[in-house]
Design an enzyme around this catalytic site. Structure first.
Site, short mmCIF file in Angstrom:
data_model
loop_
_atom_site.label_atom_id
_atom_site.label_comp_id
_atom_site.label_asym_id
_atom_site.label_seq_id
_atom_site.Cartn_x
_atom_site.Cartn_y
_atom_site.Cartn_z
N LYS A 1 49.29 11.69 44.01
CA LYS A 1 48.77 10.42 43.51
C LYS A 1 49.57 9.96 42.29
CE LYS A 1 44.10 11.51 45.20
NZ LYS A 1 42.65 11.54 44.88
N TYR B 1 40.63 4.39 51.61
CA TYR B 1 39.37 4.88 51.05
C TYR B 1 38.16 4.08 51.54
CZ TYR B 1 41.76 8.07 47.80
OH TYR B 1 42.49 9.10 47.25
N ASN C 1 42.88 13.14 40.25
CA ASN C 1 42.90 14.58 40.55
C ASN C 1 44.16 15.02 41.29
OD1 ASN C 1 42.32 13.42 42.98
ND2 ASN C 1 40.32 14.37 43.24
N HIS D 1 45.92 14.14 47.21
CA HIS D 1 45.02 13.88 48.35
C HIS D 1 45.47 14.72 49.53
CE1 HIS D 1 42.97 11.79 51.64
NE2 HIS D 1 44.12 11.86 52.29
N GLU E 1 44.99 8.14 58.79
CA GLU E 1 45.85 7.99 57.62
C GLU E 1 47.32 7.88 58.03
OE1 GLU E 1 44.67 11.42 55.35
OE2 GLU E 1 42.70 10.57 54.91
P1 DAT Z 1 38.68 14.46 48.25
O1 DAT Z 1 39.85 13.75 47.62
O2 DAT Z 1 38.49 15.83 47.65
O3 DAT Z 1 38.73 14.47 49.75
P2 DAT Z 1 36.65 12.37 48.47
O4 DAT Z 1 37.28 12.00 49.75
O5 DAT Z 1 35.18 12.60 48.43
O6 DAT Z 1 37.35 13.67 47.83
O7 DAT Z 1 36.96 11.24 47.37
C1 DAT Z 1 38.23 10.60 47.36
C2 DAT Z 1 38.67 10.45 45.92
O8 DAT Z 1 37.72 9.64 45.21
C3 DAT Z 1 38.72 11.74 45.13
O9 DAT Z 1 39.91 12.46 45.35
C4 DAT Z 1 38.61 11.25 43.73
C5 DAT Z 1 37.66 10.07 43.87
N1 DAT Z 1 36.27 10.48 43.57
C6 DAT Z 1 35.44 11.20 44.36
N2 DAT Z 1 34.25 11.39 43.79
C7 DAT Z 1 34.34 10.77 42.58
C8 DAT Z 1 33.42 10.58 41.50
N3 DAT Z 1 32.19 11.08 41.52
N4 DAT Z 1 33.87 9.90 40.42
C9 DAT Z 1 35.10 9.36 40.37
N5 DAT Z 1 36.00 9.49 41.36
C10 DAT Z 1 35.62 10.19 42.45
MG MG Z 2 38.65 12.84 51.05
#
Ligand code: DAT
Ligand code: MG
Length: 140
Positions: free
Chosen positions: A9, A49, A112, A115, A126
């Protein structure tokens, strides 16, 4: 052989973690099939997303993924999805185990570092979004 779509990212790119992240995957036996640095625009971010639209953090997430260049890769190995998710670590770096990418390099949500696709269905969706017309990527 399974495939996964990985994104370093913009926060990971800005912090100089591209080589480190790719090295972790290569060391774990992933083969790089596609690798591209690109600016993700808002329309693509919204599609990538889409399942999170409506979450309170959605706008911030779009901002984070579009704020600078990202590195998008398709990687291949047996059990690619599960092994990649394990290498990446828990969504919130606070919860991610040491030794995982998010556990070692931290960041504060939504930044974080990386991805990884969460299922074969997500990978296919994707890969179609990021590499449209590249039908070889959809042979699984
Ligand atoms: P992952 O990336 O572990 O698959 P996800 O698909 O649930 O997680 O969410 C996509 C992204 O959204 C994640 O990498 C970071 C952001 N995200 C998820 N939960 C969040 C939260 N509670 N607050 C802020 N950003 C969040
Ligand atoms: Mg995810």
């Amino acid at each position: 052989m399974e495939r996964t779509l990985i994104i370093v990212k913009p926060d990971g790119v800005a912090r100089g973690l591209v080589g480190t992240v790719l090295e972790r995957f290569e060391r774990r036996g992933f083969r790089i099939l596609r690798l591209e640095m690109r600016q993700i625009d808002r329309a693509l971010a919204e599609q990538h997303y889409a399942h999170l639209a409506g979450k309170p953090f959605f706008e911030g997430l779009l901002e984070a993924i579009t704020e600078g260049p990202a590195v998008v890769a398709v990687l291949e190995r047996e059990n690619a999805i599960k092994i990649a998710r394990n290498l990446i670590g828990a969504t919130n770096p606070v919860d991610a185990a040491a030794g995982t990418i998010r556990g070692d390099f931290g960041g504060e949500l939504p930044r974080n570092v990386v991805h990884g696709s969460d299922s074969v269905e997500s990978y296919l969706r994707e890969a179609g979004l990021f590499f449209p017309g590249d039908r070889d990527l959809l042979q699984i």
